[in-house]
Design a protein around this motif. Sequence first.
Motif, short mmCIF file in Angstrom:
data_model
loop_
_atom_site.label_atom_id
_atom_site.label_comp_id
_atom_site.label_asym_id
_atom_site.label_seq_id
_atom_site.Cartn_x
_atom_site.Cartn_y
_atom_site.Cartn_z
N VAL A 1 0.82 -1.22 0.00
CA VAL A 1 0.00 0.00 0.00
C VAL A 1 0.86 1.27 0.00
O VAL A 1 0.44 2.31 -0.46
N ASP A 2 2.09 1.20 0.49
CA ASP A 2 2.92 2.40 0.55
C ASP A 2 3.61 2.72 -0.77
O ASP A 2 4.21 3.77 -0.92
N LYS A 3 3.55 1.81 -1.71
CA LYS A 3 4.18 2.06 -3.01
C LYS A 3 3.51 3.28 -3.65
O LYS A 3 2.29 3.43 -3.62
N LYS A 4 4.33 4.17 -4.20
CA LYS A 4 3.78 5.40 -4.78
C LYS A 4 2.92 5.09 -6.00
O LYS A 4 3.17 4.13 -6.72
N LEU A 5 1.92 5.93 -6.21
CA LEU A 5 0.99 5.73 -7.32
C LEU A 5 1.51 6.35 -8.61
O LEU A 5 2.30 7.30 -8.58
N HIS B 1 3.65 11.40 -5.64
CA HIS B 1 3.14 10.40 -6.59
C HIS B 1 3.41 10.89 -8.01
O HIS B 1 3.51 12.08 -8.25
N ASP C 1 -1.59 3.15 -12.36
CA ASP C 1 -2.49 2.52 -11.38
C ASP C 1 -3.93 2.99 -11.59
O ASP C 1 -4.87 2.23 -11.40
N SER D 1 -5.34 8.09 -0.36
CA SER D 1 -5.30 6.83 0.38
C SER D 1 -6.36 5.87 -0.18
O SER D 1 -6.16 4.66 -0.24
N LYS E 1 -4.77 4.37 -3.31
CA LYS E 1 -3.76 3.37 -2.95
C LYS E 1 -4.43 2.06 -2.56
O LYS E 1 -4.04 0.98 -2.97
N LYS E 2 -5.46 2.21 -1.73
CA LYS E 2 -6.11 1.02 -1.18
C LYS E 2 -6.83 0.21 -2.26
O LYS E 2 -6.93 -1.01 -2.16
N ARG F 1 -6.20 0.15 -5.70
CA ARG F 1 -5.61 -0.09 -7.02
C ARG F 1 -5.56 -1.59 -7.29
O ARG F 1 -5.59 -2.42 -6.38
#
Length: 468
Positions: free
Chosen positions: A3-7, A35, A113, A454, A457-458, A460
């Motif tokens: 989840v912390d990987k940049k978008l 991002h 993403d 967030s 991220k959650k 994708r």
Amino acid sequence: MAVDKKLHIVMFPWLAFGHMIPYLELSKLIAQKGHRVSFVSTPKNIDRLPTQLPPHLSPFLSFVKIPLPQLHTLPPDAEATSDLPYDKVQFLKEAFDALKQPLSDFLQTSDADWILYDFAPYWVGQEIGPNLRIKTAFFSIFILQSLAFVGPMSGDSRMKLEDFTVPPDWIPFPTTVAFRHFEIKKIFDFVAGNATGVTDIDRFKMSAHYSDLVVVRAFPEFEPEWIQLLEDIHHKTVLPVGQLPTSEYDLKEDNPTWQSIKEWLDKQAKGSVVYVAFGSEAKPNQHELTEIALGLEQSRFSFFWVLRTRLGLSDPEPIELPEGFEERTKGRGVVCTTWAPQLKILGHESVGGFLTHSGWSSVVEAIQSERALVLLSFVADQGIIARVLEEKKMGYCVPRSELDGSFTRDSVAESLKLVMVEEEGKVYRERIREMKDLFVNKERDEKLIDGFLSYLKKHRNNVDEQDH
């Protein structure tokens, strides 16, 4: 940890500056959070956008130019709605639809993403996203009321002009939100159809329907019931990202255009000037222009008018100021027919009021500078915006004929006097001041962007199921 990987987010706005600018503002806010953003548009549009970025943002925000297919119905230099008279915009949509394949080709190699897309390319949510397994968000720059007025994918039986002059039955609370007869008449191809074979109202409905998420230019405190209504209409999450006010472009104080405007404004008394501008794609007809000009003259106010006399080189009807108008108002008024820095002008203390087409970006800029609004709508959803502003006593509409929208120089002059100086119009001046803190709230906007990111991220595609 996934989840912390940049978008990596791709932005794909419709070819109108009133759309591209808010898309660019959101892109900058996303890039500020580290991002990556790919902003996709046509070459000429990207070259005309304020794309000089602060050094800390440039590694995160890139501009992707995809050439616009040449159609024989479209002048070769036209890449935005501001390059064309209204009746030719349908051909721009035709060319835009032909970007489906080149956009797919870019996305295939992009590791995106999410793609945020506008109302026109409904096919992003319908085909491209699902085919390439990229999540899609319909990002609407239109106000919530306009989106709600468009309505659901099914169950909308409105066919006639009159059907659009009353609030639709799916709005469960009292509101004046509807078009006036002359407003919907002017843009009835929105419902009746155009050269592309897909009506604009259907583009809106399908864009929302096929998306994984609806993103709106709004904030919850101002109109919570409308956000809820949109969720009910589309049965999906609706995320507000703030009003995305235009950030002060880096216009140096010694910029010659601004210098000469500022010199003139500095000579005017505080709050005494009417700023007049109708955006990049609204153009009065000749009769309307004459009445606006003579109304300004009659009002005796000082004015600074940014006037577009034609929409692109293919516009067959350039408009002209009444004979002798500029001589008679010399010293008291300035007519500028080239680009002018609207944010800086509105921010100058000599400006007291704004005669505007009710375009939402302009309205937000006026609220930022606490300038009272006199409204004169021309195209698109400007009539709906005018209803909302009137309902909330945030703007005053120039009185017009219900059937053809005509107005007189007297009504222009009287409306300006009412809103600028008269006791009766005090409510409009005060209301705009009260609204400023609600509209311009960096802390709240920051939270909205964080919540939006967030969510992205959650949800994708490449996130493990347990993260949902």
